[in-house]
Design a protein around this motif. Structure first.
Motif, PDB file in Angstrom:
ATOM      1  N   ALA A 111       3.785   6.977 -20.971  1.00 19.26           N
ATOM      2  CA  ALA A 111       4.364   8.313 -21.121  1.00 19.26           C
ATOM      3  C   ALA A 111       3.628   9.113 -22.192  1.00 19.26           C
ATOM      4  CB  ALA A 111       5.848   8.205 -21.461  1.00 19.26           C
ATOM      5  N   ALA A 112       3.263   8.473 -23.289  1.00 21.31           N
ATOM      6  CA  ALA A 112       2.547   9.168 -24.364  1.00 21.31           C
ATOM      7  C   ALA A 112       1.174   9.630 -23.887  1.00 21.31           C
ATOM      8  CB  ALA A 112       2.413   8.257 -25.580  1.00 21.31           C
ATOM      9  N   ARG A 113       0.482   8.794 -23.142  1.00 24.06           N
ATOM     10  CA  ARG A 113      -0.839   9.181 -22.612  1.00 24.06           C
ATOM     11  C   ARG A 113      -0.698  10.323 -21.615  1.00 24.06           C
ATOM     12  NH1 ARG A 113      -6.008   8.740 -21.599  1.00 24.06           N
ATOM     13  NH2 ARG A 113      -6.784   8.441 -19.497  1.00 24.06           N
ATOM     14  N   ALA A 142      -1.326  16.043 -20.417  1.00 27.66           N
ATOM     15  CA  ALA A 142      -0.731  17.284 -19.930  1.00 27.66           C
ATOM     16  C   ALA A 142      -0.941  18.427 -20.926  1.00 27.66           C
ATOM     17  CB  ALA A 142       0.759  17.086 -19.681  1.00 27.66           C
ATOM     18  N   VAL A 143      -0.897  18.103 -22.202  1.00 28.20           N
ATOM     19  CA  VAL A 143      -1.077  19.131 -23.227  1.00 28.20           C
ATOM     20  C   VAL A 143      -2.529  19.548 -23.363  1.00 28.20           C
ATOM     21  CG1 VAL A 143      -0.901  19.572 -25.706  1.00 28.20           C
ATOM     22  CG2 VAL A 143       0.995  18.502 -24.506  1.00 28.20           C
TER      23      VAL A 143
END
Length: 67
Positions: A56-58, A63-64
């Protein structure tokens, strides 16, 4: 003609793996800090949850940044 949005080579694979491992290790240590008893089940659950958190962090970082 179909254009690829991403290209995979050895370097990008290595960087992605290192990023996932870094997140997994950090989240695993955080899990161990917050639990009171360390047994086999807690370690297994912590490793699985840290893996999901790393993915999820990756995904959130990609996405950012758009990369």
């Amino acid at each position: 003609m179909v254009r690829r949005r991403w290209r995979s080579n050895g370097r990008t694979t290595l960087l992605a793996t290192a990023e996932l491992f870094g997140w997994w290790a950090a989240l695993g240590v955080l899990w161990l800090v917050f639990i009171s008893t360390v047994d086999t089940l807690e370690l297994a659950i912590g490793a699985a949850v840290a893996c999901l958190g790393a993915l999820a962090a990756r995904a959130a970082r990609r996405a950012v940044t758009g990369r």
